[in-house]
Design an enzyme around this catalytic site. Structure first.
Site, PDB file in Angstrom:
ATOM      1  N   SER A 115       8.938  24.111  37.318  1.00 33.24           N
ATOM      2  CA  SER A 115       7.989  23.440  36.419  1.00 33.24           C
ATOM      3  C   SER A 115       6.989  22.687  37.283  1.00 33.24           C
ATOM      4  CB  SER A 115       8.752  22.444  35.539  1.00 33.24           C
ATOM      5  OG  SER A 115       7.864  21.548  34.905  1.00 33.24           O
TER       6      SER A 115
ATOM      7  N   TYR B 138      14.986  15.640  33.401  1.00 33.58           N
ATOM      8  CA  TYR B 138      14.313  16.946  33.526  1.00 33.58           C
ATOM      9  C   TYR B 138      13.567  17.037  34.862  1.00 33.58           C
ATOM     10  CZ  TYR B 138      11.363  20.953  32.185  1.00 33.58           C
ATOM     11  OH  TYR B 138      10.724  22.180  32.125  1.00 33.58           O
TER      12      TYR B 138
HETATM   13  P1  NAD Z   1      12.788  27.850  25.266  1.00 36.05           P
HETATM   14  O1  NAD Z   1      13.499  26.710  24.651  1.00 36.05           O
HETATM   15  O2  NAD Z   1      12.036  28.785  24.380  1.00 36.05           O
HETATM   16  O3  NAD Z   1      13.762  28.716  26.166  1.00 36.05           O
HETATM   17  C1  NAD Z   1      14.837  28.165  26.889  1.00 36.05           C
HETATM   18  C2  NAD Z   1      15.941  29.209  26.909  1.00 36.05           C
HETATM   19  O4  NAD Z   1      17.046  28.705  27.670  1.00 36.05           O
HETATM   20  C3  NAD Z   1      16.474  29.494  25.493  1.00 36.05           C
HETATM   21  O5  NAD Z   1      16.684  30.881  25.360  1.00 36.05           O
HETATM   22  C4  NAD Z   1      17.795  28.752  25.482  1.00 36.05           C
HETATM   23  O6  NAD Z   1      18.729  29.286  24.564  1.00 36.05           O
HETATM   24  C5  NAD Z   1      18.225  28.968  26.915  1.00 36.05           C
HETATM   25  N1  NAD Z   1      19.328  28.091  27.307  1.00 36.05           N
HETATM   26  C6  NAD Z   1      19.445  26.750  27.148  1.00 36.05           C
HETATM   27  N2  NAD Z   1      20.638  26.339  27.595  1.00 36.05           N
HETATM   28  C7  NAD Z   1      21.289  27.439  28.066  1.00 36.05           C
HETATM   29  C8  NAD Z   1      22.548  27.662  28.668  1.00 36.05           C
HETATM   30  N3  NAD Z   1      23.409  26.657  28.877  1.00 36.05           N
HETATM   31  N4  NAD Z   1      22.880  28.931  29.047  1.00 36.05           N
HETATM   32  C9  NAD Z   1      22.020  29.975  28.839  1.00 36.05           C
HETATM   33  N5  NAD Z   1      20.816  29.808  28.257  1.00 36.05           N
HETATM   34  C10 NAD Z   1      20.459  28.554  27.876  1.00 36.05           C
HETATM   35  O7  NAD Z   1      11.798  27.196  26.325  1.00 36.05           O
HETATM   36  P2  NAD Z   1      10.875  27.863  27.452  1.00 36.05           P
HETATM   37  O8  NAD Z   1       9.653  27.066  27.491  1.00 36.05           O
HETATM   38  O9  NAD Z   1      10.803  29.324  27.294  1.00 36.05           O
HETATM   39  O10 NAD Z   1      11.724  27.488  28.765  1.00 36.05           O
HETATM   40  C11 NAD Z   1      12.104  28.439  29.747  1.00 36.05           C
HETATM   41  C12 NAD Z   1      12.078  27.778  31.116  1.00 36.05           C
HETATM   42  O11 NAD Z   1      10.736  27.417  31.445  1.00 36.05           O
HETATM   43  C13 NAD Z   1      12.906  26.490  31.223  1.00 36.05           C
HETATM   44  O12 NAD Z   1      13.588  26.468  32.456  1.00 36.05           O
HETATM   45  C14 NAD Z   1      11.847  25.402  31.177  1.00 36.05           C
HETATM   46  O13 NAD Z   1      12.264  24.229  31.836  1.00 36.05           O
HETATM   47  C15 NAD Z   1      10.706  26.099  31.914  1.00 36.05           C
HETATM   48  N6  NAD Z   1       9.394  25.525  31.669  1.00 36.05           N
HETATM   49  C16 NAD Z   1       8.791  25.610  30.456  1.00 36.05           C
HETATM   50  C17 NAD Z   1       7.524  25.045  30.279  1.00 36.05           C
HETATM   51  C18 NAD Z   1       6.772  25.113  28.983  1.00 36.05           C
HETATM   52  O14 NAD Z   1       5.723  24.484  28.869  1.00 36.05           O
HETATM   53  N7  NAD Z   1       7.227  25.848  27.977  1.00 36.05           N
HETATM   54  C19 NAD Z   1       6.905  24.386  31.341  1.00 36.05           C
HETATM   55  C20 NAD Z   1       7.562  24.309  32.569  1.00 36.05           C
HETATM   56  C21 NAD Z   1       8.801  24.892  32.730  1.00 36.05           C
END
Ligand code: NAD
Length: 289
Positions: A174, A187
């Site tokens: 991130s 986080y």
């Molecule tokens: P999201 O909530 O749509 O997806 C997160 C996924 O992780 C979901 O499928 C959830 O079920 C899964 N998950 C959570 N706990 C879990 C576990 N214990 N075991 C297996 N799966 C698990 O959100 P996203 O935005 O798609 O996030 C994906 C990644 O991107 C994350 O690591 C998040 O920190 C990172 N991220 C997202 C953003 C953003 O703006 N959306 C920015 C920076 C980083």
């Protein structure tokens, strides 16, 4: 006209739809595992890896239907996919997931360590359970999956018909691996941990031709940050942090992951690739400083 004003857009630019990339079959014959692939960025990554020819294991922790929907979409497009249920923070479940992956696909070439979550609180109110949950999934989960992948990459080594590398790990980090984030200390600590875990691991395994890189998204339109983009007011507020003046879409991230998974990026190792519309450019300094 004041020359400084000449550089500023008069109006807020509309969201621009990205053109579709041509498929290049860059990952033909490769076996990929994407954690948290039933939602948001992970779902998009799974679809894009499959579109480039990889067989994809779609990991999920809950909601069978959404994981099966991703598998069905990949199959409908002519790809090969399976769903594997496992909580990435649980060692036995991670080991069982990799065993199933090997049984179904024979090996693994690409691990996308994507699963992650937030559990926000002011620091003085944050419970140990909130702290542990975020560290366990976002950091320990990446460690457990990376360790299993590294074991298999080292056992198998390079298969030159498949890839120049013995294996690739791409971590979803991130912008908060470097930007401090008040109210989200657990986080930011987890993503800061991912940064040095990955750079140290990349240094350790590079001699085996194993590559470990991170993608660092800015604000991407997914369920994890719905509050930040769902209303026009929230969206306008968010734009103050994004010089490029649009929110990111999951596909912005998937394209970077495909590049890092492919031999096109063979000399990239231990990098943090920021895909953030300029969020890390200190936008507050555009007007001051
Ligand atoms: P999201 O909530 O749509 O997806 C997160 C996924 O992780 C979901 O499928 C959830 O079920 C899964 N998950 C959570 N706990 C879990 C576990 N214990 N075991 C297996 N799966 C698990 O959100 P996203 O935005 O798609 O996030 C994906 C990644 O991107 C994350 O690591 C998040 O920190 C990172 N991220 C997202 C953003 C953003 O703006 N959306 C920015 C920076 C980083």
């Amino acid at each position: 006209m004041n020359p400084e004003q000449a550089h500023k857009p008069d109006t807020v630019l509309p969201d621009v739809v990205m053109p579709k990339c041509p498929h290049r079959n860059l990952l033909h014959g490769q076996k990929a595992l994407v954690t948290g692939a039933n939602s948001g960025i992970g779902r998009s990554v799974a679809l894009h890896l499959a579109r480039e020819g990889a067989d994809v294991a779609v990991n999920y922790a809950f909601d069978d239907a959404s994981a099966q929907a991703v598998v069905a979409e990949i199959k409908a497009n002519g790809g090969h996919a399976i769903a594997i249920k496992a909580d990435v923070s649980q060692e036995e479940q991670v080991q069982a997931m990799f065993a199933q992956m090997r049984q179904e696909f024979g090996t693994i070439d690409i691990l996308v360590n994507n699963a992650g979550l937030q559990s926000d609180a002011p620091f003085h109110e944050m419970t140990l359970a909130q702290w542990n949950k975020v560290i366990n999934v976002n950091l320990t989960g990446q460690f457990l999956c990376a360790r299993e992948a590294i074991r298999e990459f080292k056992r198998r080594g390079v298969v030159k018909e498949i890839s120049c590398a013995a294996g690739k790990i791409i971590s979803m980090s991130s912008v908060h691996e470097i930007i401090p984030w008040s109210g989200h200390v657990n986080y930011a600590a987890s993503k800061g941990g991912v940064m040095l875990m990955n750079k140290s691991l990349a240094q350790e395994v590079a001699p085996y031709r194993i590559r470990v890189n991170s993608v660092c998204p800015g604000a991407i339109r997914t369920p994890i940050n719905r509050d930040a983009w769902e209303t026009p007011e929230a969206y306008a507020d968010l734009m103050k942090l994004i010089p490029y003046n649009r929110i990111g879409e999951p596909e912005d991230i998937s394209r970077a992951v495909v590049w890092l998974a492919s031999d096109d990026s063979d000399y990239a190792n231990g990098i943090s690739l920021f895909i953030d519309g300029g969020m890390t450019l200190y936008p507050g300094f555009a007007e001051g400083g």
